[in-house]
Scaffold this active site. Structure first.
Site, PDB file in Angstrom:
ATOM      1  N   ASN A   1      54.802  48.735  41.478  1.00 38.41           N
ATOM      2  CA  ASN A   1      54.010  49.526  42.428  1.00 38.41           C
ATOM      3  C   ASN A   1      54.579  49.371  43.821  1.00 38.41           C
ATOM      4  OD1 ASN A   1      52.600  47.238  43.832  1.00 38.41           O
ATOM      5  ND2 ASN A   1      51.922  46.850  41.727  1.00 38.41           N
TER       6      ASN A   1
ATOM      7  N   ILE B   1      44.179  37.661  36.877  1.00 39.10           N
ATOM      8  CA  ILE B   1      44.402  36.374  37.556  1.00 39.10           C
ATOM      9  C   ILE B   1      43.187  35.969  38.385  1.00 39.10           C
ATOM     10  CG2 ILE B   1      45.884  35.151  39.204  1.00 39.10           C
ATOM     11  CD1 ILE B   1      48.154  37.077  38.378  1.00 39.10           C
TER      12      ILE B   1
ATOM     13  N   PHE C   1      41.739  41.019  46.984  1.00 41.38           N
ATOM     14  CA  PHE C   1      42.136  42.223  47.714  1.00 41.38           C
ATOM     15  C   PHE C   1      41.968  43.415  46.780  1.00 41.38           C
ATOM     16  CE2 PHE C   1      44.254  42.176  51.919  1.00 41.38           C
ATOM     17  CZ  PHE C   1      43.953  40.866  52.270  1.00 41.38           C
TER      18      PHE C   1
END
Ligand SMILES: Cc1cc2nc3c(=O)[nH]c(=O)nc-3n(C[C@H](O)[C@H](O)[C@H](O)COP(=O)(O)O)c2cc1C
Length: 409
Positions: free
Chosen positions: A220, A319, A335
């Protein structure tokens, strides 16, 4: 939103003693003034053998003070005036001889004299002394220099470096003066309030890369700049920082421990064993949600008579959610990089991952750029942090995290 430069309002006395690295001091003046500092250069007679006072005057915009007998000082006491005005004294390069003089408390030329005369006792009047040693590796390794360096540190000075590498004499080893930008950054870090002193932060940054075959993969547009800026700001604020980075081309912030990974699984494997040893986990990385179910060992070839190959995907481990589920999780900051409905998606992520704080940002508007705007989302509500440089936002986030940690006790 414009933020004053990092050293705005700081007055630095920059001392040059006699070494080849004086050529780097010209660049250092540029870096310090660009960062907003005013710089008063003081040179020893030996330093003037390596670079002229004219050059240093032109770059600093102030006449260089070269002698304790300088008649321009109305009270004839340059050593008192200079050391009282400074927010810090930085000696770069600091020669073996100058360090020896400081260790002995000698004062037979202006630079060592003003160091001796500087307000030294603790308290807010105190003028810190930072030294950037620069010399041949044998000179640096010599027991006399090591003894002197230890003594000046014991007397309250801070050593910046020296670095390791090629030397002007052609040898390789310890003794190189740090580069101008490294010294500038060290000074910025020195002046940063230590809001995270002693705290341990684990930060992920950048994209992941999920291979399809040996030459292709899914990734990305994350550049890693936001996570690296947070790592730097946290380190400057006194934290011990571990940065787990996906494939990015960014320099490691000074003093930060970096672990490079490529795939989401590798990031998971690096983060999970470390997470329990950290007080804060900031998950800035844009981790791929899926990866190809199988990786071809050989490049998948285009063939005229073959159909376009399909791509089966499987889910990567989550994660952030896994860290938040640990028996004693660190304070987790997630985030959310979204393309639309930022507030809604960020709040969903807060609940889905069960973390106390999610920082939302618009991926397409920020990936690869040096600025960003944030939306802080927690149980109490939303708070917009308006557009600013990633550096400024990282500093703001560090303050936010520090506040939240102290509120927790
Ligand atoms: C070409 C040349 C290069 C030198 N480079 C260094 C150096 O990099 N570091 C150092 O400590 N001394 C170096 N010296 C020795 C110092 O200049 C010398 O010890 C001098 O007296 C130091 O004066 P100061 O106290 O003003 O630094 C060099 C000498 C010469 C001739």
């Amino acid at each position: 939103m414009t933020q004053p430069p990092d050293l705005a309002g700081r007055h630095i006395v920059l001392g040059l003693s006699g070494g080849i690295a004086c050529y780097k001091s010209a660049e250092l003046v540029r870096e310090l003034t660009r960062a907003g500092a005013s710089v008063q250069v003081v040179m020893t007679p030996a330093a003037e053998q390596f670079i002229t006072a004219v050059t240093m005057q032109a770059l600093s915009g102030r006449p260089v003070v070269r002698s304790q007998w300088d008649e321009r000082q109305p009270n004839a006491m340059a050593h008192i005036n200079l050391s009282r005005e400074a927010d810090a004294i930085l000696i770069a390069p600091a020669s073996a001889d100058l360090i020896a003089q400081l260790a002995q408390g000698r004062a037979d030329e202006l630079l060592s004299l003003l160091c001796l005369a500087r307000p030294f006792a603790s308290g807010h009047e105190r003028v810190p002394l930072l030294l950037a040693p620069a010399m041949n590796r044998e000179m640096w390794a010599h027991p006399a220099t090591q003894r002197n360096a230890a003594q000046v540190v014991a007397d309250g000075a801070l050593l910046l470096g020296p670095g390791h590498g090629d030397q002007a004499c052609g040898e390789i080893g310890d003794g190189r003066m740090l580069e101008a930008v490294e010294l500038r950054d060290a000074l910025i870090a020195f002046f940063t309030p230590k809001l995270l002193q002693g705290r341990k932060l684990l930060i992920t940054a950048g994209p992941t890369f999920e291979p399809i075959d040996p030459v292709r993969g899914l990734t990305n547009l994350s550049s890693g700049k936001m996570g690296f800026a947070i790592a730097r700001a946290a380190q400057e604020a006194g934290a011990e920082v571990t940065l787990v980075a996906g494939p990015v081309h960014l320099d490691t912030p000074a003093g930060v421990r970096r672990i490079d990974v490529r795939t989401a699984q590798q990031m998971f494997d690096a983060v999970l064993p470390l997470a329990g040893q950290h007080e804060v986990f900031v998950a800035t990385a844009a981790v791929a949600d899926w990866r190809p179910a199988g990786v071809s060992d050989a490049k998948i070839k285009k063939q005229a008579d073959r159909a376009v190959p399909g791509l089966d995907l499987v889910e990567n481990p989550d994660i952030l959610a896994a860290v938040a589920r640990l028996p004693r999780p660190p304070y987790c900051v997630g985030f959310a990089a979204e393309s639309h409905d930022l507030a809604r998606h960020a709040r969903e992520k807060l609940h889905r991952k069960n973390v106390p704080l999610v920082v939302g940002n618009l991926g397409p508007a920020t990936f690869g750029r040096d600025d960003n705007a944030l939306l802080l989302v927690d149980a109490q509500g939303d708070r917009e942090v308006p557009a600013a440089s990633k550096r400024t936002l990282a500093q703001e986030l560090v303050r936010e995290i520090a506040q939240r940690l102290s509120a927790r006790g």
